[in-house]
Write an enzyme that holds these catalytic residues in place. Sequence first.
Site, PDB file in Angstrom:
ATOM      1  N   LYS A 119     -26.389  -0.823  -0.872  1.00 20.85           N
ATOM      2  CA  LYS A 119     -26.671  -1.873  -1.847  1.00 20.85           C
ATOM      3  C   LYS A 119     -27.262  -3.094  -1.164  1.00 20.85           C
ATOM      4  O   LYS A 119     -28.318  -3.605  -1.568  1.00 20.85           O
ATOM      5  CB  LYS A 119     -25.402  -2.266  -2.611  1.00 20.85           C
ATOM      6  CG  LYS A 119     -25.659  -3.314  -3.687  1.00 20.85           C
ATOM      7  CD  LYS A 119     -24.381  -3.847  -4.286  1.00 20.85           C
ATOM      8  CE  LYS A 119     -23.755  -4.887  -3.391  1.00 20.85           C
ATOM      9  NZ  LYS A 119     -22.630  -5.612  -4.033  1.00 20.85           N
ATOM     10  N   ASP A 163     -24.777  -2.298  -8.173  1.00 16.32           N
ATOM     11  CA  ASP A 163     -23.534  -3.067  -8.150  1.00 16.32           C
ATOM     12  C   ASP A 163     -22.749  -2.744  -9.417  1.00 16.32           C
ATOM     13  O   ASP A 163     -23.051  -1.774 -10.123  1.00 16.32           O
ATOM     14  CB  ASP A 163     -23.828  -4.567  -8.028  1.00 16.32           C
ATOM     15  CG  ASP A 163     -24.451  -5.149  -9.288  1.00 16.32           C
ATOM     16  OD1 ASP A 163     -24.824  -4.369 -10.205  1.00 16.32           O
ATOM     17  OD2 ASP A 163     -24.562  -6.384  -9.378  1.00 16.32           O
TER      18      ASP A 163
END
Length: 212
Positions: A121, A140
Amino acid sequence: MTASELAPVVFERLRARYPVTVPALDHRDAWELLVATVLAAQCTDARVNQVTPVLFGRWPGPAQLARATQEEVEEVVRSTGFFRNKAKNLIASAVRVMEHFGGELPRTMAELTTLPGVARKTANIVLSNAFGVHEGIAVDTHVTRLAYRLGFTNSDDPVKIERDLMPLFPREQWGEINHMLVYFGREVCPARKPRCPACELGDVCPKRGVGK
């Protein structure tokens, strides 16, 4: 409507709502974006933006942060939560950048994810926003939630969700769709009490009114 048919509809409607997509984390370069993204784990962007000016004022780059003590950094980042682990990872990342990458943040997923505390991420966010490199889609909690509600995935695993999303959008849109889903998740489709009557995607959302 299949996921592949829905994806361009979602993108165009969200682009109309968000014609400009930029990170909510204040930064001046790739290193600052990486540090801010690490600090943002389990913390609000607003809080991180209050902390980073102090952090970068004391340690402007990896060369300076690599020489900082754990206690010094902990004190500065304490309010972001999980401050001991974050301080440890940031110092270790700075050391690795200096020792293995000549003081410059690497520009590939494989290299970025060798930095302590940096998973896909964070690497995706840095690559897309700082370098214009699209190797994947940052996932997320907001992206996870909206990808499920829109029927783009049935998984709750970020890696699997990313793999489900990537074929649905052209590579050049990967960075934008991440920002759009995050913004929309915060403003219109939160985990609790999604604002379905005000949602631009209400007529095409397979889970409209479900709230899960």
